[in-house]
Design a protein around this motif. Structure first.
Motif, PDB file in Angstrom:
ATOM      1  N   GLY A   1       0.508  -0.807   0.329  1.00  0.00           N
ATOM      2  CA  GLY A   1       0.062   0.098   0.031  1.00  0.00           C
ATOM      3  C   GLY A   1       0.256   1.185  -0.361  1.00  0.00           C
ATOM      4  N   GLY A   2      -0.035   2.241   0.022  1.00  0.00           N
ATOM      5  CA  GLY A   2       0.535   3.910  -0.186  1.00  0.00           C
ATOM      6  C   GLY A   2       1.107   4.167  -1.427  1.00  0.00           C
ATOM      7  N   ALA A   3       1.283   5.037  -1.117  1.00  0.00           N
ATOM      8  CA  ALA A   3       1.852   6.733  -2.482  1.00  0.00           C
ATOM      9  C   ALA A   3       2.604   5.361  -3.206  1.00  0.00           C
ATOM     10  CB  ALA A   3       2.523   7.511  -2.176  1.00  0.00           C
ATOM     11  N   PRO A   4       2.992   4.678  -4.801  1.00  0.00           N
ATOM     12  CA  PRO A   4       3.471   4.705  -5.344  1.00  0.00           C
ATOM     13  C   PRO A   4       5.037   5.540  -5.358  1.00  0.00           C
ATOM     14  CG  PRO A   4       2.480   5.292  -7.210  1.00  0.00           C
ATOM     15  CD  PRO A   4       1.949   6.174  -5.661  1.00  0.00           C
TER      16      PRO A   4
ATOM     17  N   GLY B   1       9.392   5.539  -7.708  1.00  0.00           N
ATOM     18  CA  GLY B   1      10.048   5.873  -8.444  1.00  0.00           C
ATOM     19  C   GLY B   1       9.271   6.334 -10.036  1.00  0.00           C
ATOM     20  N   ARG B   2       9.437   5.300 -10.885  1.00  0.00           N
ATOM     21  CA  ARG B   2       9.633   5.078 -12.640  1.00  0.00           C
ATOM     22  C   ARG B   2       7.599   5.116 -12.134  1.00  0.00           C
ATOM     23  NH1 ARG B   2       8.928   7.502 -16.810  1.00  0.00           N
ATOM     24  NH2 ARG B   2       8.042   6.627 -18.538  1.00  0.00           N
ATOM     25  N   ILE B   3       6.977   4.244 -12.121  1.00  0.00           N
ATOM     26  CA  ILE B   3       5.782   4.602 -11.412  1.00  0.00           C
ATOM     27  C   ILE B   3       4.860   5.637 -11.328  1.00  0.00           C
ATOM     28  CG2 ILE B   3       5.114   3.216  -9.694  1.00  0.00           C
ATOM     29  CD1 ILE B   3       2.962   2.359 -12.314  1.00  0.00           C
ATOM     30  N   ALA B   4       5.184   5.730 -10.395  1.00  0.00           N
ATOM     31  CA  ALA B   4       5.359   7.291  -9.810  1.00  0.00           C
ATOM     32  C   ALA B   4       5.683   8.273 -11.031  1.00  0.00           C
ATOM     33  CB  ALA B   4       5.963   7.880  -7.973  1.00  0.00           C
ATOM     34  N   GLU B   5       6.239   8.520 -11.344  1.00  0.00           N
ATOM     35  CA  GLU B   5       6.468   9.865 -12.155  1.00  0.00           C
ATOM     36  C   GLU B   5       5.295   9.878 -13.874  1.00  0.00           C
ATOM     37  OE1 GLU B   5      10.404   8.924 -14.177  1.00  0.00           O
ATOM     38  OE2 GLU B   5      11.324   9.006 -12.111  1.00  0.00           O
ATOM     39  N   ILE B   6       5.327   8.034 -13.776  1.00  0.00           N
ATOM     40  CA  ILE B   6       3.704   8.561 -14.577  1.00  0.00           C
ATOM     41  C   ILE B   6       2.831   8.708 -14.743  1.00  0.00           C
ATOM     42  CG2 ILE B   6       2.498   6.758 -16.275  1.00  0.00           C
ATOM     43  CD1 ILE B   6       5.254   4.890 -16.160  1.00  0.00           C
ATOM     44  N   VAL B   7       2.366   7.757 -12.580  1.00  0.00           N
ATOM     45  CA  VAL B   7       1.068   8.932 -12.390  1.00  0.00           C
ATOM     46  C   VAL B   7       0.776  10.377 -12.248  1.00  0.00           C
ATOM     47  CG1 VAL B   7       0.126   8.603 -10.020  1.00  0.00           C
ATOM     48  CG2 VAL B   7       1.153   5.997 -11.273  1.00  0.00           C
ATOM     49  N   ASN B   8       2.182  11.130 -12.126  1.00  0.00           N
ATOM     50  CA  ASN B   8       2.117  12.030 -11.792  1.00  0.00           C
ATOM     51  C   ASN B   8       1.654  13.366 -13.169  1.00  0.00           C
ATOM     52  OD1 ASN B   8       2.772  12.140  -9.008  1.00  0.00           O
ATOM     53  ND2 ASN B   8       4.943  12.472  -8.949  1.00  0.00           N
ATOM     54  N   ASP B   9       2.408  11.635 -13.753  1.00  0.00           N
ATOM     55  CA  ASP B   9       2.364  13.364 -15.231  1.00  0.00           C
ATOM     56  C   ASP B   9       1.160  12.030 -15.593  1.00  0.00           C
ATOM     57  OD1 ASP B   9       3.670  14.084 -17.746  1.00  0.00           O
ATOM     58  OD2 ASP B   9       3.060  12.035 -18.779  1.00  0.00           O
TER      59      ASP B   9
ATOM     60  N   PHE C   1      -1.974  11.488 -14.575  1.00  0.00           N
ATOM     61  CA  PHE C   1      -3.130  11.958 -13.494  1.00  0.00           C
ATOM     62  C   PHE C   1      -2.827  13.266 -12.776  1.00  0.00           C
ATOM     63  CE2 PHE C   1      -3.172   6.915 -14.965  1.00  0.00           C
ATOM     64  CZ  PHE C   1      -4.113   7.133 -14.702  1.00  0.00           C
ATOM     65  N   GLY C   2      -1.737  13.720 -12.769  1.00  0.00           N
ATOM     66  CA  GLY C   2      -1.618  14.872 -12.000  1.00  0.00           C
ATOM     67  C   GLY C   2      -1.406  14.991 -10.320  1.00  0.00           C
ATOM     68  N   GLY C   3      -0.564  13.618 -10.549  1.00  0.00           N
ATOM     69  CA  GLY C   3      -0.598  13.011  -9.185  1.00  0.00           C
ATOM     70  C   GLY C   3      -1.672  11.702  -8.015  1.00  0.00           C
ATOM     71  N   PHE C   4      -0.636  11.665  -6.750  1.00  0.00           N
ATOM     72  CA  PHE C   4      -1.255  10.104  -6.975  1.00  0.00           C
ATOM     73  C   PHE C   4      -2.502  10.126  -6.081  1.00  0.00           C
ATOM     74  CE2 PHE C   4      -1.501   6.695  -3.557  1.00  0.00           C
ATOM     75  CZ  PHE C   4      -1.234   5.670  -4.193  1.00  0.00           C
ATOM     76  N   GLU C   5      -2.778  10.962  -5.869  1.00  0.00           N
ATOM     77  CA  GLU C   5      -4.630  11.655  -5.141  1.00  0.00           C
ATOM     78  C   GLU C   5      -5.398  11.656  -6.266  1.00  0.00           C
ATOM     79  OE1 GLU C   5      -5.695  10.973  -1.614  1.00  0.00           O
ATOM     80  OE2 GLU C   5      -3.547  10.732  -1.651  1.00  0.00           O
ATOM     81  N   ALA C   6      -4.845  12.001  -6.772  1.00  0.00           N
ATOM     82  CA  ALA C   6      -5.966  12.230  -8.684  1.00  0.00           C
ATOM     83  C   ALA C   6      -6.145  11.501  -8.592  1.00  0.00           C
ATOM     84  CB  ALA C   6      -5.386  13.490  -9.319  1.00  0.00           C
ATOM     85  N   PHE C   7      -5.035  10.500  -9.268  1.00  0.00           N
ATOM     86  CA  PHE C   7      -4.818   8.850  -9.594  1.00  0.00           C
ATOM     87  C   PHE C   7      -6.499   8.121  -8.999  1.00  0.00           C
ATOM     88  CE2 PHE C   7      -3.471   4.698  -8.895  1.00  0.00           C
ATOM     89  CZ  PHE C   7      -4.638   4.133 -10.008  1.00  0.00           C
TER      90      PHE C   7
END
Length: 147
Positions: A106-109, A111-119, A121-127
Protein backbone atom coordinates in the motif's frame (compact mmCIF):
# COMPACT_ATOMS: atom_id res chain seq x y z
CA UNK A 1 -20.83 -21.26 5.41
CA UNK A 2 -18.64 -18.55 3.93
CA UNK A 3 -16.27 -18.41 6.91
CA UNK A 4 -14.92 -21.92 6.39
CA UNK A 5 -12.29 -23.25 4.02
CA UNK A 6 -13.51 -23.24 0.40
CA UNK A 7 -15.08 -26.38 -0.94
CA UNK A 8 -13.83 -28.24 -3.96
CA UNK A 9 -14.16 -26.23 -7.15
CA UNK A 10 -15.13 -29.28 -9.26
CA UNK A 11 -13.06 -31.42 -11.52
CA UNK A 12 -11.20 -29.51 -14.17
CA UNK A 13 -7.96 -27.86 -15.08
CA UNK A 14 -8.50 -24.68 -13.06
CA UNK A 15 -7.96 -24.54 -9.32
CA UNK A 16 -8.61 -22.02 -6.60
CA UNK A 17 -5.19 -20.69 -5.60
CA UNK A 18 -4.58 -20.41 -1.87
CA UNK A 19 -4.36 -16.96 -0.39
CA UNK A 20 -0.68 -15.99 -0.11
CA UNK A 21 -1.30 -14.58 3.38
CA UNK A 22 -3.75 -15.26 6.21
CA UNK A 23 -7.35 -14.16 5.57
CA UNK A 24 -6.90 -11.45 8.19
CA UNK A 25 -3.54 -10.34 6.76
CA UNK A 26 -4.97 -7.29 5.02
CA UNK A 27 -7.09 -6.12 7.96
CA UNK A 28 -6.08 -2.48 7.66
CA UNK A 29 -7.79 -2.38 4.26
CA UNK A 30 -9.97 -5.49 3.93
CA UNK A 31 -11.45 -7.39 6.84
CA UNK A 32 -11.15 -11.15 7.29
CA UNK A 33 -14.83 -11.84 6.56
CA UNK A 34 -14.67 -9.99 3.24
CA UNK A 35 -11.55 -11.91 2.25
CA UNK A 36 -13.16 -15.24 3.12
CA UNK A 37 -16.31 -14.38 1.19
CA UNK A 38 -14.41 -13.27 -1.90
CA UNK A 39 -11.91 -16.11 -1.86
CA UNK A 40 -13.89 -19.05 -0.51
CA UNK A 41 -17.22 -18.20 -2.09
CA UNK A 42 -16.90 -15.83 -5.05
CA UNK A 43 -13.55 -16.92 -6.45
CA UNK A 44 -14.32 -20.58 -5.82
CA UNK A 45 -17.58 -20.18 -7.77
CA UNK A 46 -15.73 -18.63 -10.73
CA UNK A 47 -13.34 -21.59 -10.79
CA UNK A 48 -16.12 -24.15 -10.46
CA UNK A 49 -18.21 -22.51 -13.20
CA UNK A 50 -15.18 -22.07 -15.48
CA UNK A 51 -14.31 -25.75 -15.12
CA UNK A 52 -17.91 -26.67 -15.94
CA UNK A 53 -17.89 -24.43 -19.03
CA UNK A 54 -14.50 -25.52 -20.34
CA UNK A 55 -15.59 -29.18 -20.21
CA UNK A 56 -17.88 -28.37 -23.13
CA UNK A 57 -15.03 -26.93 -25.23
CA UNK A 58 -12.78 -28.94 -27.55
CA UNK A 59 -10.25 -30.86 -25.42
CA UNK A 60 -7.22 -28.75 -26.42
CA UNK A 61 -8.75 -25.80 -24.55
CA UNK A 62 -8.47 -27.67 -21.25
CA UNK A 63 -4.67 -27.40 -21.21
CA UNK A 64 -4.38 -23.69 -22.02
CA UNK A 65 -3.65 -21.09 -19.33
CA UNK A 66 -6.55 -18.78 -18.57
CA UNK A 67 -4.75 -15.71 -19.96
CA UNK A 68 -4.41 -17.41 -23.35
CA UNK A 69 -8.03 -18.55 -23.31
CA UNK A 70 -9.24 -15.04 -22.57
CA UNK A 71 -7.22 -13.58 -25.43
CA UNK A 72 -8.55 -16.20 -27.86
CA UNK A 73 -12.25 -16.21 -26.93
CA UNK A 74 -13.34 -15.71 -30.53
CA UNK A 75 -11.93 -19.17 -31.34
CA UNK A 76 -14.20 -20.89 -28.81
CA UNK A 77 -17.60 -22.21 -29.87
CA UNK A 78 -19.98 -19.22 -29.72
CA UNK A 79 -22.24 -20.83 -27.11
CA UNK A 80 -19.32 -21.04 -24.63
CA UNK A 81 -17.80 -17.60 -25.05
CA UNK A 82 -19.89 -15.68 -22.54
CA UNK A 83 -19.51 -18.27 -19.79
CA UNK A 84 -15.77 -18.66 -20.34
CA UNK A 85 -15.25 -14.88 -20.56
CA UNK A 86 -17.28 -14.15 -17.42
CA UNK A 87 -16.12 -17.06 -15.29
CA UNK A 88 -12.56 -17.09 -16.61
CA UNK A 89 -12.30 -13.34 -16.25
CA UNK A 90 -13.53 -13.54 -12.67
CA UNK A 91 -11.03 -16.29 -11.90
CA UNK A 92 -8.13 -14.42 -13.51
CA UNK A 93 -9.06 -11.09 -11.88
CA UNK A 94 -9.23 -12.65 -8.43
CA UNK A 95 -5.99 -14.59 -8.92
CA UNK A 96 -4.20 -11.37 -9.84
CA UNK A 97 -5.90 -9.50 -7.01
CA UNK A 98 -4.66 -11.93 -4.33
CA UNK A 99 -1.11 -11.90 -5.70
CA UNK A 100 -0.61 -8.13 -5.93
CA UNK A 101 -1.80 -7.30 -2.43
CA UNK A 102 0.26 -7.90 0.67
CA UNK A 103 0.04 -7.25 4.40
CA UNK A 104 2.88 -4.73 4.19
CA UNK A 105 1.80 -3.16 0.90
CA UNK A 106 0.00 0.00 0.00
CA UNK A 107 0.83 3.64 -0.05
CA UNK A 108 1.88 5.99 -2.77
CA UNK A 109 3.95 4.60 -5.63
CA UNK A 110 7.62 5.41 -5.98
CA UNK A 111 10.11 5.49 -8.83
CA UNK A 112 9.05 5.28 -12.46
CA UNK A 113 5.41 4.39 -11.72
CA UNK A 114 5.15 7.50 -9.49
CA UNK A 115 6.49 9.62 -12.36
CA UNK A 116 3.92 8.17 -14.74
CA UNK A 117 1.04 8.62 -12.28
CA UNK A 118 2.09 12.21 -11.63
CA UNK A 119 2.43 12.93 -15.36
CA UNK A 120 -0.79 11.25 -16.51
CA UNK A 121 -3.08 11.93 -13.56
CA UNK A 122 -1.61 14.98 -11.85
CA UNK A 123 -0.56 13.13 -8.70
CA UNK A 124 -1.47 10.12 -6.61
CA UNK A 125 -4.54 11.67 -4.98
CA UNK A 126 -5.96 12.60 -8.39
CA UNK A 127 -5.20 9.09 -9.64
CA UNK A 128 -7.03 7.52 -6.67
CA UNK A 129 -10.07 9.71 -7.30
CA UNK A 130 -10.16 8.77 -11.01
CA UNK A 131 -9.56 5.09 -10.22
CA UNK A 132 -12.36 4.99 -7.65
CA UNK A 133 -14.71 6.85 -9.99
CA UNK A 134 -14.00 4.33 -12.74
CA UNK A 135 -14.76 1.44 -10.40
CA UNK A 136 -18.00 2.99 -9.22
CA UNK A 137 -19.19 3.33 -12.82
CA UNK A 138 -18.14 -0.20 -13.87
CA UNK A 139 -21.09 -2.53 -14.40
CA UNK A 140 -21.10 -5.61 -12.22
CA UNK A 141 -18.09 -6.06 -10.02
CA UNK A 142 -16.42 -2.64 -10.13
CA UNK A 143 -13.02 -4.12 -11.05
CA UNK A 144 -10.58 -1.56 -12.42
CA UNK A 145 -6.93 -2.20 -13.32
CA UNK A 146 -4.09 0.16 -14.09
CA UNK A 147 -1.83 -1.51 -16.61
Amino acid sequence: PWDEEPQETSDGPFVLPPLPYPADGLERAIDRDTMLIHHGRHHAAYVRNLNDAIKKAPSEWRTKPIAEILTRLSELPPELRDAVRNQGGGHDNHSIFWSIMSPGGGGAPTGRIAEIVNDRFGGFEAFKAKFNESGEKRFGSGWVWLV
